[in-house]
Design an enzyme around this catalytic site. Structure first.
Site, PDB file in Angstrom:
ATOM      1  N   GLU A  82       0.829  -1.199   0.000  1.00  7.60           N
ATOM      2  CA  GLU A  82       0.000   0.000   0.000  1.00  7.60           C
ATOM      3  C   GLU A  82       0.866   1.252   0.000  1.00  7.60           C
ATOM      4  O   GLU A  82       2.066   1.171   0.240  1.00  7.60           O
ATOM      5  CB  GLU A  82      -0.948  -0.004   1.199  1.00  7.60           C
ATOM      6  CG  GLU A  82      -0.301  -0.368   2.504  1.00  7.60           C
ATOM      7  CD  GLU A  82      -1.334  -0.795   3.559  1.00  7.60           C
ATOM      8  OE1 GLU A  82      -1.674   0.057   4.369  1.00  7.60           O
ATOM      9  OE2 GLU A  82      -1.768  -1.967   3.565  1.00  7.60           O
ATOM     10  N   LYS A 120       2.481   4.677   1.317  1.00 11.60           N
ATOM     11  CA  LYS A 120       2.836   5.242   2.620  1.00 11.60           C
ATOM     12  C   LYS A 120       2.487   6.725   2.549  1.00 11.60           C
ATOM     13  O   LYS A 120       3.150   7.501   1.848  1.00 11.60           O
ATOM     14  CB  LYS A 120       4.318   5.038   2.908  1.00 11.60           C
ATOM     15  CG  LYS A 120       4.729   5.507   4.292  1.00 11.60           C
ATOM     16  CD  LYS A 120       6.127   5.036   4.608  1.00 11.60           C
ATOM     17  CE  LYS A 120       6.609   5.386   5.983  1.00 11.60           C
ATOM     18  NZ  LYS A 120       6.293   6.685   6.496  1.00 11.60           N
ATOM     19  N   ASP A 152       2.099  10.520   3.637  1.00 11.71           N
ATOM     20  CA  ASP A 152       2.985  11.378   4.419  1.00 11.71           C
ATOM     21  C   ASP A 152       2.187  12.476   5.115  1.00 11.71           C
ATOM     22  O   ASP A 152       2.141  13.616   4.676  1.00 11.71           O
ATOM     23  CB  ASP A 152       4.047  11.983   3.499  1.00 11.71           C
ATOM     24  CG  ASP A 152       5.191  12.581   4.294  1.00 11.71           C
ATOM     25  OD1 ASP A 152       5.265  12.341   5.509  1.00 11.71           O
ATOM     26  OD2 ASP A 152       6.018  13.287   3.686  1.00 11.71           O
ATOM     27  N   TYR A 207      -5.306   0.598   9.103  1.00 11.29           N
ATOM     28  CA  TYR A 207      -4.971  -0.392  10.132  1.00 11.29           C
ATOM     29  C   TYR A 207      -6.149  -0.528  11.082  1.00 11.29           C
ATOM     30  O   TYR A 207      -6.551   0.448  11.730  1.00 11.29           O
ATOM     31  CB  TYR A 207      -3.723   0.122  10.877  1.00 11.29           C
ATOM     32  CG  TYR A 207      -3.032  -0.853  11.802  1.00 11.29           C
ATOM     33  CD1 TYR A 207      -3.257  -2.227  11.749  1.00 11.29           C
ATOM     34  CD2 TYR A 207      -2.110  -0.380  12.741  1.00 11.29           C
ATOM     35  CE1 TYR A 207      -2.586  -3.093  12.608  1.00 11.29           C
ATOM     36  CE2 TYR A 207      -1.431  -1.234  13.593  1.00 11.29           C
ATOM     37  CZ  TYR A 207      -1.684  -2.591  13.526  1.00 11.29           C
ATOM     38  OH  TYR A 207      -1.017  -3.430  14.372  1.00 11.29           O
ATOM     39  N   LYS A 219      11.076   3.440   1.121  1.00 12.70           N
ATOM     40  CA  LYS A 219      10.891   4.880   0.901  1.00 12.70           C
ATOM     41  C   LYS A 219      11.256   5.265  -0.533  1.00 12.70           C
ATOM     42  O   LYS A 219      12.179   4.713  -1.116  1.00 12.70           O
ATOM     43  CB  LYS A 219      11.764   5.666   1.883  1.00 12.70           C
ATOM     44  CG  LYS A 219      11.487   5.388   3.354  1.00 12.70           C
ATOM     45  CD  LYS A 219      10.308   6.169   3.899  1.00 12.70           C
ATOM     46  CE  LYS A 219      10.610   7.602   4.190  1.00 12.70           C
ATOM     47  NZ  LYS A 219      11.097   7.907   5.512  1.00 12.70           N
ATOM     48  N   CYS A 238      35.196  37.562   4.496  1.00 17.30           N
ATOM     49  CA  CYS A 238      33.843  37.425   5.046  1.00 17.30           C
ATOM     50  C   CYS A 238      32.896  38.431   4.375  1.00 17.30           C
ATOM     51  O   CYS A 238      33.192  39.627   4.333  1.00 17.30           O
ATOM     52  CB  CYS A 238      33.880  37.653   6.549  1.00 17.30           C
ATOM     53  SG  CYS A 238      32.235  37.603   7.278  1.00 17.30           S
ATOM     54  N   CYS A 243      31.715  41.038   7.279  1.00 13.54           N
ATOM     55  CA  CYS A 243      32.560  41.995   8.003  1.00 13.54           C
ATOM     56  C   CYS A 243      33.906  42.239   7.309  1.00 13.54           C
ATOM     57  O   CYS A 243      34.701  43.041   7.778  1.00 13.54           O
ATOM     58  CB  CYS A 243      32.793  41.511   9.433  1.00 13.54           C
ATOM     59  SG  CYS A 243      33.876  40.079   9.514  1.00 13.54           S
ATOM     60  N   CYS A 252      34.970  32.614   9.485  1.00 16.40           N
ATOM     61  CA  CYS A 252      35.340  34.011   9.660  1.00 16.40           C
ATOM     62  C   CYS A 252      35.858  34.096  11.093  1.00 16.40           C
ATOM     63  O   CYS A 252      35.121  33.810  12.032  1.00 16.40           O
ATOM     64  CB  CYS A 252      34.119  34.915   9.472  1.00 16.40           C
ATOM     65  SG  CYS A 252      34.437  36.566  10.134  1.00 16.40           S
ATOM     66  N   CYS A 311      31.860  40.411  13.996  1.00 15.97           N
ATOM     67  CA  CYS A 311      31.088  40.030  12.809  1.00 15.97           C
ATOM     68  C   CYS A 311      29.608  39.865  13.200  1.00 15.97           C
ATOM     69  O   CYS A 311      29.271  38.995  14.011  1.00 15.97           O
ATOM     70  CB  CYS A 311      31.691  38.732  12.264  1.00 15.97           C
ATOM     71  SG  CYS A 311      30.845  38.096  10.824  1.00 15.97           S
TER      72      CYS A 311
HETATM   73  S1  IVH Z   1       1.056   0.777   9.052  1.00 15.82           S
HETATM   74  C1  IVH Z   1       2.865  -0.580  13.171  1.00 15.82           C
HETATM   75  N1  IVH Z   1       0.475   1.763   6.721  1.00 15.82           N
HETATM   76  O1  IVH Z   1       4.101   5.702   8.543  1.00 15.82           O
HETATM   77  C2  IVH Z   1       2.884   0.434  12.122  1.00 15.82           C
HETATM   78  N2  IVH Z   1       1.610   3.167   8.269  1.00 15.82           N
HETATM   79  O2  IVH Z   1       6.867   5.561   9.425  1.00 15.82           O
HETATM   80  C3  IVH Z   1       1.537   0.565  11.536  1.00 15.82           C
HETATM   81  N3  IVH Z   1       2.018   5.431   7.436  1.00 15.82           N
HETATM   82  O3  IVH Z   1       3.456   5.758  11.969  1.00 15.82           O
HETATM   83  C4  IVH Z   1       1.524   1.546  10.499  1.00 15.82           C
HETATM   84  N4  IVH Z   1       1.092   5.160   5.475  1.00 15.82           N
HETATM   85  O4  IVH Z   1       1.930   7.115  10.437  1.00 15.82           O
HETATM   86  C5  IVH Z   1       1.041   1.995   7.909  1.00 15.82           C
HETATM   87  N5  IVH Z   1      -0.139   2.500   4.618  1.00 15.82           N
HETATM   88  C6  IVH Z   1       0.421   2.726   5.794  1.00 15.82           C
HETATM   89  C7  IVH Z   1       0.977   3.977   6.129  1.00 15.82           C
HETATM   90  C8  IVH Z   1       1.572   4.158   7.381  1.00 15.82           C
HETATM   91  C9  IVH Z   1       1.704   6.004   6.281  1.00 15.82           C
HETATM   92  C10 IVH Z   1       2.759   6.106   8.522  1.00 15.82           C
HETATM   93  C11 IVH Z   1       2.242   5.866   9.906  1.00 15.82           C
HETATM   94  C12 IVH Z   1       3.414   5.299  10.668  1.00 15.82           C
HETATM   95  C13 IVH Z   1       4.549   5.793   9.851  1.00 15.82           C
HETATM   96  C14 IVH Z   1       5.795   4.992  10.063  1.00 15.82           C
END
Ligand code: IVH
Length: 681
Positions: free
Chosen positions: A122, A124, A126, A235, A321, A416, A419, A434, A440
């Site tokens: 899935e 991630k 941000d 989750y 990442k 610098c 100064c 410097c 300065c």
């Molecule tokens: S699972 C036990 N799924 O990433 C960890 N986390 O760097 C359960 N996050 O604290 C998290 N997308 O805030 C999970 N698809 C995803 C996510 C995700 C973003 C975040 C989450 C977590 C952080 C860890």
């Protein structure tokens, strides 16, 4: 040098580095989670974290359960009620390459004893993580991750996020359950918000994550409602969940009205996982919200349970990442910034370019060597990358696009820019300095800013702009001048009303009670950070004694090596610093350890004792207990061993720890007893 010495030097450098990395990572965590203003990219943060993990592995005697490797960064904010999480809110292990994803899959395979397993891939997201609690189909509580054990109650704010259902649809939900996910600010809302802020001359948010987090921590739900936050849930937790499959549970949660990403995929081979990663590496640019990687999870909850958890992350999931996004643009000129230590940092001014949702105009060139190695010519096309921080960096020059007859190679300046002093380079250092520290302006102002900072003298109500104003009006030329300000001279400054002038006067006066080790840190001696200042204060007990210390006396102190010893000696040898110190005595700042510390040989009642903290406490936080132990001369350790003097035991102390303490005959002390003992002494 003999090998024996060499070895112990390496070891003490490594150990000092462990402490340095811990304090650095804690500070970066605070800036990221609490201030919503990161100063390094995720990539750099992860690299430092790995370095710390590796060093801690090499030196198990340095184990500490307060280390950032063992705890998630805390977002706990003043002004919210804190609530304990029913299940700890963990983080994820990060990887940046295919090999590490393979390692993860192999580890899972072997831990599951070759049992077949499915994966769920899935995105991630941000943003900031949230835990939502539903009872009888209604949202009852929304808690931030906090420190993983307890978080901030932000329910009133979360009720203003339209994609989070207050009341569930359909049927079949457990009477009580928790669902976790991410709160996000979509790119479009982020851009609009920053435009509005720019118009109001307010500071901009570096990225949508910081904007979302800053918004959710506002004390005004109406504004939260206007900011148009969004959410994705990923989750489900609780007893009696509908299925054993994580993916299946999430699809069911979608039918209850939660926003669940339609881009989750079940995979059963490494090839499918890699295809997913590759696809989203480019496709993510078309998503309405920010993502920073993909998450790979073992799908079966039964298998997840079998794999279990580590201190701060589960064994059943890993994040892969994304590499930072890049853009190509032209270097128009180079500016040079002078910091408080005099270090000169080159910055490239760029033709504005869009990158990760924002316009980039400047990029850091770090130092002279970095600039020389890039072989940069003004007018060159360069690749810029951006992590979580505002200032991006140049990663490469596109030499192929350089025209013949282009400008010559850009050379680092020799005087610098602030100064005019001739710049110098100290042996073994990357930075160019410097040397005109007392004449300065940015160095003078930088030292004042360091002096008043939270971990130093903690003089609230004085920002960089006010320091600049005081400096320009000639009111403050070094930090000792702060103590000669009177409210009249402050209040004539048109930017301050009477009230803030009075407040400022009282915080300045209050700072006279700040303990010696923080005063020492506040002086801004090169390489004397928070931890080193503490060690020096304990060892020498007073500023006077420290000023007279010889090189040999200095290096015999814990964690003090050659570099720090030389810097301390140099500091006290400079007559200008001696003048500052004389004024510090005259002002009456704390220049020696407190009576209590001195009464017990300078170290306090816990001197020579190693104490392990375990469990949950009611009177003080763990961090506070740790500070109390250190303030009284004790050492806080992470794990129980024969060297442990006693365990400061709270509620729910881990059974394994308890057993080990009993086995080794180590006494347990509860918090009331502990507080009583400190008071008695
Ligand atoms: S699972 C036990 N799924 O990433 C960890 N986390 O760097 C359960 N996050 O604290 C998290 N997308 O805030 C999970 N698809 C995803 C996510 C995700 C973003 C975040 C989450 C977590 C952080 C860890």
């Amino acid at each position: 040098m003999e090998m024996g010495n060499l070895f112990s030097d390496v070891e003490s450098d490594d150990k000092a580095r462990i402490l340095e990395l811990r304090s650095l990572l804690k500070e970066y965590n605070r800036l990221y989670y609490v201030n919503n203003a990161p100063v390094v990219s995720d990539f750099e943060f992860d690299a430092l974290m790995r370095e710390l993990q590796e060093l801690e592995r090499q030196y198990p005697d340095m184990a500490d359960n307060e280390s950032p490797t063992q705890k998630v960064g805390s977002d706990i904010t003043k002004g919210f009620r804190q609530i304990n999480h029913r299940y700890p809110m963990l983080s994820l292990d990060n990887t940046y390459n295919e090999g590490e994803v393979m390692d993860f899959l192999n580890r899972v395979k072997s831990l599951l004893g070759d049992e077949p397993f499915e994966l769920c891939c899935e995105l991630k997201f941000d943003g900031l993580s949230i835990s939502l609690i539903y009872n009888d189909g209604r949202l009852v509580q929304a808690i931030t991750r906090g420190d993983g054990v307890k978080g901030d109650d932000v329910t009133d704010n979360v009720r203003r996020i339209s994609s989070i259902p207050q009341k569930l649809e359909g049927n079949g939900w457990p009477s009580s359950f928790e669902i976790r996910g991410e709160i996000l600010m979509p790119w479009t809302s982020f851009e609009r918000l920053n435009m509005e802020r720019e118009a109001q001359e307010e500071t901009l948010f570096a990225n949508p994550r910081n904007a979302a987090s800053g918004t959710l921590k506002l004390q005004n739900p109406d504004i939260v409602g206007q900011r148009q936050l969004d959410s994705y849930l990923y989750y489900l937790l609780g007893d009696n969940l509908p299925c054993d499959g994580h993916y299946e549970n999430m699809m069911t949660a979608k039918a209850w009205g939660f926003k669940v990403s339609g881009d989750m995929r079940k995979c059963s081979s490494i090839t499918e996982v890699m295809e997913y990663i590759k696809y989203w590496d480019t496709e993510r640019k078309n998503l309405p919200v920010a993502t920073d990687g993909i998450v790979i999870k073992v799908n079966s909850l039964r298998q997840q349970e079998k794999l279990g958890l580590k201190a701060k992350s589960p064994r059943w999931a890993i994040a892969s990442k994304f590499q930072a996004e890049k853009a190509l643009t032209r270097v128009e000129s180079i500016s040079y910034q002078v910091g408080r230590t005099g270090a000169v940092t080159p910055v490239a001014n760029l033709e504005p370019v869009q990158l990760s949702g924002t316009t980039v105009r400047r990029a850091t060139l770090h130092n002279k060597d970095f600039m020389d190695n890039l072989d940069l010519h003004i007018g060159d096309m360069v690749w810029v990358e951006k992590g979580g921080e505002i200032i991006p960096k140049i990663t490469a020059v596109d030499v192929s696009s350089r025209k013949t007859g282009a400008d010559a190679k850009a050379l680092f300046i020799s005087v610098c820019p602030e100064c005019g002093a001739e710049l110098v380079r100290y042996q073994g250092e990357a930075a160019i300095y410097c040397p005109n520290s007392s004449g300065c302006p940015p160095q003078i102002k930088g030292r004042i800013e360091h002096f008043i900072s939270r971990k130093a003298m903690d003089i609230d109500g004085l920002g960089p702009e006010t320091v600049d104003l005081f400096y320009r009006k000639g009111l403050v030329r070094d930090f000792t001048d702060l103590y000669s300000l009177d409210s009249e001279s402050i209040s004539i400054l048109d930017r301050m009303g009477d009230k803030s002038a009075e407040n400022l006067m009282s915080t300045i006066a209050d700072s006279k009670t700040v303990p010696f080790e923080r005063v020492l840190f506040a002086l801004g001696i090169r390489f004397v950070g928070e931890v080193v200042a503490k060690n020096l204060a304990r060892a020498f007990k007073s500023l006077e004694a420290l000023g007279k210390a010889t090189y040999d006396e200095l290096v015999s102190v814990d964690e003090i090596g050659d570099k720090i010893a030389k810097s301390v000696i140099e500091y006290f040898a400079d007559f200008r610093n001696r003048t500052v110190i004389d004024r510090i005595y005259a002002i009456g700042l704390k220049t020696e350890l407190s009576e209590e510390q001195l009464a017990s040989g300078g170290d306090g009642v816990l001197s020579g004792k190693t104490i392990v903290i375990s469990g949950v406490f009611t009177h003080h936080s763990r961090e506070e207990y740790k500070e109390m132990i250190e303030a009284n001369g004790g050492k806080n350790a992470g794990s129980i061993s024969a060297k442990t003097s006693f365990v400061l035991a709270g509620d729910n102390m881990g059974p394994a720890k308890k057993e080990k303490a009993i086995q080794l005959g180590i006494p347990l002390m509860d918090e009331t007893e502990f507080i009583k003992m400190l008071k008695k002494n």
